[in-house]
Design a protein around this motif. Structure first.
Motif, PDB file in Angstrom:
ATOM      1  N   ALA A  74      65.609  40.758  42.641  1.00 37.25           N
ATOM      2  CA  ALA A  74      66.434  41.417  43.650  1.00 37.25           C
ATOM      3  C   ALA A  74      65.847  41.223  45.045  1.00 37.25           C
ATOM      4  CB  ALA A  74      66.556  42.906  43.331  1.00 37.25           C
ATOM      5  N   ALA A  75      64.516  41.108  45.116  1.00 38.84           N
ATOM      6  CA  ALA A  75      63.883  40.914  46.426  1.00 38.84           C
ATOM      7  C   ALA A  75      64.360  39.619  47.066  1.00 38.84           C
ATOM      8  CB  ALA A  75      62.364  40.896  46.270  1.00 38.84           C
ATOM      9  N   GLU A  76      64.418  38.550  46.275  1.00 45.83           N
ATOM     10  CA  GLU A  76      64.895  37.277  46.815  1.00 45.83           C
ATOM     11  C   GLU A  76      66.385  37.351  47.116  1.00 45.83           C
ATOM     12  OE1 GLU A  76      64.646  32.498  45.781  1.00 45.83           O
ATOM     13  OE2 GLU A  76      63.568  33.947  44.525  1.00 45.83           O
ATOM     14  N   GLU A  77      67.126  38.067  46.297  1.00 44.30           N
ATOM     15  CA  GLU A  77      68.556  38.247  46.544  1.00 44.30           C
ATOM     16  C   GLU A  77      68.778  38.948  47.879  1.00 44.30           C
ATOM     17  OE1 GLU A  77      71.852  37.066  45.623  1.00 44.30           O
ATOM     18  OE2 GLU A  77      71.112  37.506  43.610  1.00 44.30           O
ATOM     19  N   ARG A  78      67.851  39.845  48.231  1.00 40.34           N
ATOM     20  CA  ARG A  78      67.977  40.572  49.507  1.00 40.34           C
ATOM     21  C   ARG A  78      67.523  39.753  50.704  1.00 40.34           C
ATOM     22  NH1 ARG A  78      65.540  44.729  46.346  1.00 40.34           N
ATOM     23  NH2 ARG A  78      63.557  44.276  47.372  1.00 40.34           N
ATOM     24  N   GLY A  79      66.972  38.567  50.469  1.00 42.41           N
ATOM     25  CA  GLY A  79      66.572  37.731  51.581  1.00 42.41           C
ATOM     26  C   GLY A  79      65.099  37.378  51.627  1.00 42.41           C
ATOM     27  N   ALA A  80      64.304  37.862  50.681  1.00 40.10           N
ATOM     28  CA  ALA A  80      62.890  37.497  50.636  1.00 40.10           C
ATOM     29  C   ALA A  80      62.754  36.019  50.284  1.00 40.10           C
ATOM     30  CB  ALA A  80      62.159  38.337  49.594  1.00 40.10           C
ATOM     31  N   THR A  81      61.701  35.391  50.741  1.00 41.28           N
ATOM     32  CA  THR A  81      61.438  34.006  50.379  1.00 41.28           C
ATOM     33  C   THR A  81      60.956  33.957  48.928  1.00 41.28           C
ATOM     34  OG1 THR A  81      59.115  34.063  51.028  1.00 41.28           O
ATOM     35  CG2 THR A  81      60.741  33.523  52.746  1.00 41.28           C
ATOM     36  N   PRO A  82      61.037  32.794  48.272  1.00 37.92           N
ATOM     37  CA  PRO A  82      60.480  32.692  46.915  1.00 37.92           C
ATOM     38  C   PRO A  82      59.012  33.091  46.856  1.00 37.92           C
ATOM     39  CG  PRO A  82      61.861  30.795  47.371  1.00 37.92           C
ATOM     40  CD  PRO A  82      61.744  31.556  48.669  1.00 37.92           C
ATOM     41  N   GLU A  83      58.265  32.747  47.897  1.00 36.50           N
ATOM     42  CA  GLU A  83      56.844  33.103  47.928  1.00 36.50           C
ATOM     43  C   GLU A  83      56.662  34.613  48.000  1.00 36.50           C
ATOM     44  OE1 GLU A  83      57.531  29.041  48.960  1.00 36.50           O
ATOM     45  OE2 GLU A  83      58.307  30.877  49.909  1.00 36.50           O
ATOM     46  N   GLU A  84      57.476  35.279  48.784  1.00 32.89           N
ATOM     47  CA  GLU A  84      57.392  36.733  48.889  1.00 32.89           C
ATOM     48  C   GLU A  84      57.803  37.401  47.585  1.00 32.89           C
ATOM     49  OE1 GLU A  84      58.360  37.157  53.694  1.00 32.89           O
ATOM     50  OE2 GLU A  84      59.981  37.177  52.213  1.00 32.89           O
ATOM     51  N   ALA A  85      58.845  36.871  46.941  1.00 29.53           N
ATOM     52  CA  ALA A  85      59.265  37.428  45.651  1.00 29.53           C
ATOM     53  C   ALA A  85      58.190  37.231  44.597  1.00 29.53           C
ATOM     54  CB  ALA A  85      60.575  36.774  45.209  1.00 29.53           C
ATOM     55  N   ALA A  86      57.534  36.057  44.623  1.00 33.65           N
ATOM     56  CA  ALA A  86      56.457  35.803  43.667  1.00 33.65           C
ATOM     57  C   ALA A  86      55.276  36.739  43.910  1.00 33.65           C
ATOM     58  CB  ALA A  86      56.006  34.348  43.773  1.00 33.65           C
ATOM     59  N   ALA A  87      54.966  36.994  45.185  1.00 34.71           N
ATOM     60  CA  ALA A  87      53.860  37.908  45.506  1.00 34.71           C
ATOM     61  C   ALA A  87      54.168  39.312  45.009  1.00 34.71           C
ATOM     62  CB  ALA A  87      53.608  37.907  47.013  1.00 34.71           C
ATOM     63  N   GLU A  88      55.427  39.729  45.142  1.00 33.31           N
ATOM     64  CA  GLU A  88      55.814  41.056  44.652  1.00 33.31           C
ATOM     65  C   GLU A  88      55.664  41.134  43.135  1.00 33.31           C
ATOM     66  OE1 GLU A  88      60.044  43.214  44.194  1.00 33.31           O
ATOM     67  OE2 GLU A  88      59.412  42.944  46.280  1.00 33.31           O
ATOM     68  N   ALA A  89      56.091  40.074  42.437  1.00 36.02           N
ATOM     69  CA  ALA A  89      55.947  40.050  40.974  1.00 36.02           C
ATOM     70  C   ALA A  89      54.475  40.059  40.572  1.00 36.02           C
ATOM     71  CB  ALA A  89      56.641  38.816  40.409  1.00 36.02           C
ATOM     72  N   ARG A  90      53.650  39.332  41.308  1.00 35.84           N
ATOM     73  CA  ARG A  90      52.214  39.293  41.009  1.00 35.84           C
ATOM     74  C   ARG A  90      51.590  40.670  41.160  1.00 35.84           C
ATOM     75  NH1 ARG A  90      51.311  35.334  43.872  1.00 35.84           N
ATOM     76  NH2 ARG A  90      50.693  36.313  45.829  1.00 35.84           N
ATOM     77  N   GLU A  91      51.959  41.370  42.192  1.00 34.70           N
ATOM     78  CA  GLU A  91      51.410  42.712  42.411  1.00 34.70           C
ATOM     79  C   GLU A  91      51.823  43.661  41.293  1.00 34.70           C
ATOM     80  OE1 GLU A  91      52.768  43.849  46.234  1.00 34.70           O
ATOM     81  OE2 GLU A  91      51.558  42.349  47.315  1.00 34.70           O
ATOM     82  N   ARG A  92      53.060  43.547  40.845  1.00 35.88           N
ATOM     83  CA  ARG A  92      53.529  44.428  39.773  1.00 35.88           C
ATOM     84  C   ARG A  92      52.785  44.137  38.470  1.00 35.88           C
ATOM     85  NH1 ARG A  92      59.943  44.393  39.464  1.00 35.88           N
ATOM     86  NH2 ARG A  92      59.425  45.941  37.842  1.00 35.88           N
ATOM     87  N   LEU A  93      52.548  42.862  38.183  1.00 36.10           N
ATOM     88  CA  LEU A  93      51.821  42.511  36.963  1.00 36.10           C
ATOM     89  C   LEU A  93      50.370  42.973  37.048  1.00 36.10           C
ATOM     90  CD1 LEU A  93      53.173  38.909  36.273  1.00 36.10           C
ATOM     91  CD2 LEU A  93      53.677  40.976  34.958  1.00 36.10           C
ATOM     92  N   ALA A  94      49.748  42.742  38.195  1.00 39.60           N
ATOM     93  CA  ALA A  94      48.342  43.106  38.353  1.00 39.60           C
ATOM     94  C   ALA A  94      48.130  44.615  38.278  1.00 39.60           C
ATOM     95  CB  ALA A  94      47.806  42.570  39.678  1.00 39.60           C
ATOM     96  N   ALA A  95      49.172  45.392  38.579  1.00 35.95           N
ATOM     97  CA  ALA A  95      49.047  46.852  38.574  1.00 35.95           C
ATOM     98  C   ALA A  95      49.312  47.472  37.204  1.00 35.95           C
ATOM     99  CB  ALA A  95      50.013  47.442  39.602  1.00 35.95           C
TER     100      ALA A  95
END
Length: 232
Positions: free
Chosen positions: A166-187
């Motif tokens: 959804a982050a990329e759908e809202r306009g985030a770059t693929p890199e930003e969406a990947a960083a968000e996914a990484r943070e969620r996994l790491a947490a």
């Protein structure tokens, strides 16, 4: 293309219908495809289409051939896969196919799986089979390998073209969406998901080019085992 005759009527060709259908799919997606809209795209009444196709499915068959237009099958006049260079030639053909399909990714999501080979699809298909046969693959193995490579690239492109989240759908770059996914996994709780936490960067991290090259190399490794086998 459609051409004008002296009577003022439009002389349709199947090629013009194929190109018009492909343009509509890329512009409006599957929901925007209709006989009426294709007719308007080529400047005729919808009834004129029925001289060439019976229904929308036949239009999709035509468009599936148009999708291959502009895909360079390989250097013309050069022998297919001389010596041991088959892997790189197949790899390069797969990379060209990926780049070509990414440029038409909206249509690929509709046309993937269609197999109605027309004049524009034949040259790339023939070239790939020639490369595989020249490298020592038997006929059935070459046919199966060509199908595997083509469908794998199509599936990869479909996955690649879909927004990651959804982050990329809202306009985030693929890199930003990947960083968000990484943070969620790491947490995540490490005691319950130790591997996901440990490999969070690797799971979300490498770009699609790296993933494509990894998968392509593994496919070629597997196909290598078939080369020159007996029993063809």
């Amino acid at each position: 293309m459609a051409t004008r005759q002296g009577t003022g009527r439009t002389a349709l060709t199947r090629e013009a219908l194929a190109d018009a259908t492909l343009r509509l799919l890329e512009r409006e997606g599957p929901g925007g495809l209709s006989m009426r809209k294709v007719a308007a795209e080529v400047g005729v009444q919808a009834a004129s289409l029925y001289w060439h196709v019976q229904n929308k499915e036949e239009l999709l068959d035509l468009a599936s051939d148009a999708l291959w237009d502009g895909l360079e099958p390989g250097p013309p006049g050069e022998p297919a896969a001389p010596g041991g260079g088959w892997r790189e030639e197949v790899a390069e053909a797969s990379r060209r196919l990926r780049a070509h399909l990414l440029a038409h990714h909206s249509a690929v999501r509709v046309l993937a799986g269609h197999f109605a080979p027309g004049p524009r699809a034949l040259a790339p298909m023939e070239r790939l089979l020639a490369v595989l046969r020249g490298a020592g693959f038997g006929g059935p193995d070459a046919a199966h390998a060509a199908y595997l490579l083509s469908t794998w690239v199509q599936g990869f492109v479909i996955h690649e073209a879909v927004p990651m989240s959804a982050a990329e759908e809202r306009g985030a770059t693929p890199e930003e969406a990947a960083a968000e996914a990484r943070e969620r996994l790491a947490a995540l709780p490490a005691d319950r998901y130790p591997h996901l936490v440990e490999l969070a960067a690797e799971i979300s991290g490498p770009g699609m080019d790296s993933r494509f090259e990894f998968g392509l190399a593994r496919l070629l490794d597997g196909l290598e085992q078939l080369r020159g086998r007996a029993g063809d």
